[in-house]
Enzyme design. Structure first.
Site, PDB file in Angstrom:
ATOM      1  N   ASP A 107      -8.953 114.329-152.532  1.00  0.00           N
ATOM      2  CA  ASP A 107      -7.588 114.106-151.792  1.00  0.00           C
ATOM      3  C   ASP A 107      -6.440 114.821-152.548  1.00  0.00           C
ATOM      4  O   ASP A 107      -6.631 114.907-153.858  1.00  0.00           O
ATOM      5  CB  ASP A 107      -7.399 112.596-151.776  1.00  0.00           C
ATOM      6  N   GLY A 108      -5.461 115.178-151.972  1.00  0.00           N
ATOM      7  CA  GLY A 108      -4.268 115.665-152.910  1.00  0.00           C
ATOM      8  C   GLY A 108      -3.912 117.120-152.670  1.00  0.00           C
ATOM      9  O   GLY A 108      -2.956 117.613-153.401  1.00  0.00           O
ATOM     10  N   ASN A 109      -4.643 117.624-151.719  1.00  0.00           N
ATOM     11  CA  ASN A 109      -4.434 119.160-151.427  1.00  0.00           C
ATOM     12  C   ASN A 109      -2.925 119.572-151.204  1.00  0.00           C
ATOM     13  O   ASN A 109      -2.280 120.293-151.584  1.00  0.00           O
ATOM     14  CB  ASN A 109      -5.407 119.774-150.420  1.00  0.00           C
ATOM     15  N   TRP A 121      -0.413 118.868-153.496  1.00  0.00           N
ATOM     16  CA  TRP A 121      -0.427 120.081-154.794  1.00  0.00           C
ATOM     17  C   TRP A 121       0.415 121.135-154.293  1.00  0.00           C
ATOM     18  O   TRP A 121       1.181 121.678-155.068  1.00  0.00           O
ATOM     19  CB  TRP A 121      -1.900 120.395-154.799  1.00  0.00           C
ATOM     20  N   HIS A 150      -5.187 123.422-149.759  1.00  0.00           N
ATOM     21  CA  HIS A 150      -6.630 123.436-149.181  1.00  0.00           C
ATOM     22  C   HIS A 150      -7.469 124.580-149.653  1.00  0.00           C
ATOM     23  O   HIS A 150      -8.715 124.558-150.159  1.00  0.00           O
ATOM     24  CB  HIS A 150      -6.837 123.255-147.568  1.00  0.00           C
ATOM     25  N   ASN A 202      -8.955 112.829-139.375  1.00  0.00           N
ATOM     26  CA  ASN A 202      -8.246 114.154-139.813  1.00  0.00           C
ATOM     27  C   ASN A 202      -7.977 115.052-138.651  1.00  0.00           C
ATOM     28  O   ASN A 202      -7.123 115.837-138.730  1.00  0.00           O
ATOM     29  CB  ASN A 202      -8.913 114.806-141.018  1.00  0.00           C
ATOM     30  N   TRP A 203      -8.678 114.762-137.543  1.00  0.00           N
ATOM     31  CA  TRP A 203      -8.471 115.709-136.428  1.00  0.00           C
ATOM     32  C   TRP A 203      -6.987 115.406-135.831  1.00  0.00           C
ATOM     33  O   TRP A 203      -6.580 116.119-135.051  1.00  0.00           O
ATOM     34  CB  TRP A 203      -9.290 115.168-135.053  1.00  0.00           C
ATOM     35  N   SER A 225     -10.643 104.948-147.191  1.00  0.00           N
ATOM     36  CA  SER A 225     -10.414 105.705-146.178  1.00  0.00           C
ATOM     37  C   SER A 225     -11.664 106.086-145.164  1.00  0.00           C
ATOM     38  O   SER A 225     -11.816 107.406-145.030  1.00  0.00           O
ATOM     39  CB  SER A 225      -9.749 107.116-146.573  1.00  0.00           C
ATOM     40  N   GLU A 270     -19.856 102.298-158.263  1.00  0.00           N
ATOM     41  CA  GLU A 270     -18.728 102.161-159.343  1.00  0.00           C
ATOM     42  C   GLU A 270     -17.667 102.817-158.539  1.00  0.00           C
ATOM     43  O   GLU A 270     -17.738 104.180-158.050  1.00  0.00           O
ATOM     44  CB  GLU A 270     -18.998 102.432-160.592  1.00  0.00           C
TER      45      GLU A 270
END
Ligand code: IPE
Ligand code: IPE
Ligand code: MG
Length: 232
Positions: A12-14, A17, A29, A60-61, A188, A199
């Site tokens: 996650d986080g593209n 960024w 991406h 995500n669609w 998610s 963990e």
């Protein structure tokens, strides 16, 4: 404590960024996909056996069409290039998720890659594409219900083992460690059934910046943990 056999990664986080750099989300991406090679190499070197990558969720669609289209083209390229390199290195590659929602050429590629690599066992990369654990669980429930209806399965024969064998992760050991990048501390809809005793490692590092050292840090952190599996 030993190293994890199976690591699941919520990449996650593209978008953030790219945003931080004034770039379009898709640039994030792209950088994220480039990063993958390094992380997979690190995992293999350490001795991890299975890595499941959450690359695209069922939810995500619902993103803007332009972003979804770009992601689809990136998957297409990834299957054509990077995955072929992995295959040459003897890596087994398989897919979990709603394959039927992808364009036919992508489905075909996925089937081909899976059948070509199914007997390789030194390292296994599982790509979760259009994956959602609730959907996967519901699908299993429906298949089991149908078997009961048809009389091929008795309801009292349904145990955890039976149930697991109807999930798309059949044959893959449960994840020992789940990593999520970008500072979000949620799951998610990833591997809900399978992660019962995993963990968790949450890091603020955004996925395109999550390099070999960051991966090694996650493994070191895991090694310090005292695992429990629901037993006394
Ligand atoms: C993860 O990055 C990649 C996919 C879900 C395809 P995001 O696109 O979710 O990036 P953020 O969370 O918006 O930063
Ligand atoms: C989870 O990330 C899915 C993937 C990384 C593929 P999202 O960015 O889609 O999840 P939410 O919306 O923050 O929960
Ligand atoms: Mg996100």
């Amino acid at each position: 404590m030993s190293i994890p056999v199976h690591v699941g990664i919520i990449m996650d986080g593209n978008g953030r960024w790219a945003q931080k750099r004034g770039l379009p989300r898709t640039a994030g991406h792209k950088k994220g996909a480039e990063n993958l090679k390094k992380v997979l190499n690190a995992a293999r070197k350490i001795g991890v056996k299975v890595v499941t990558l959450y690359a695209f969720s069922s939810e995500n669609w619902a993103r803007p069409k332009e972003e979804v289209d770009t992601l689809m083209n990136m998957f297409r390229e990834y299957l054509k290039n990077d995955i072929q390199d992995l295959i040459k290195e003897g890596v087994r590659v398989s897919f979990i998720g709603e394959r039927e929602r992808f364009d036919y050429d992508l489905q075909e590629q996925m089937n081909l890659i899976e059948s070509k690599t199914k007997d390789l066992n030194s390292f296994h990369v599982v790509l979760a594409l259009s994956y959602g654990a609730r959907g996967d669980i519901l699908k299993a429930v429906k298949t089991i219900a149908k078997k009961v209806e048809q009389g091929v399965l008795k309801s009292n024969e349904i145990d955890m083992f039976q149930f697991s064998s109807h999930l798309s992760t059949v044959g893959i050991p449960d994840p020992d460690l789940i990593i999520r990048t970008s500072g979000e501390s949620r799951v998610s809809n990833f591997l809900l059934w399978e992660l019962a005793y995993a963990e968790f490692y949450f890091t603020p590092v955004l996925w395109p910046d999550f390099n070999e050292e960051e991966f090694e840090k996650a493994i070191k952190d895991f090694e310090l943990r005292q695992r429990r599996f629901g037993k006394v």
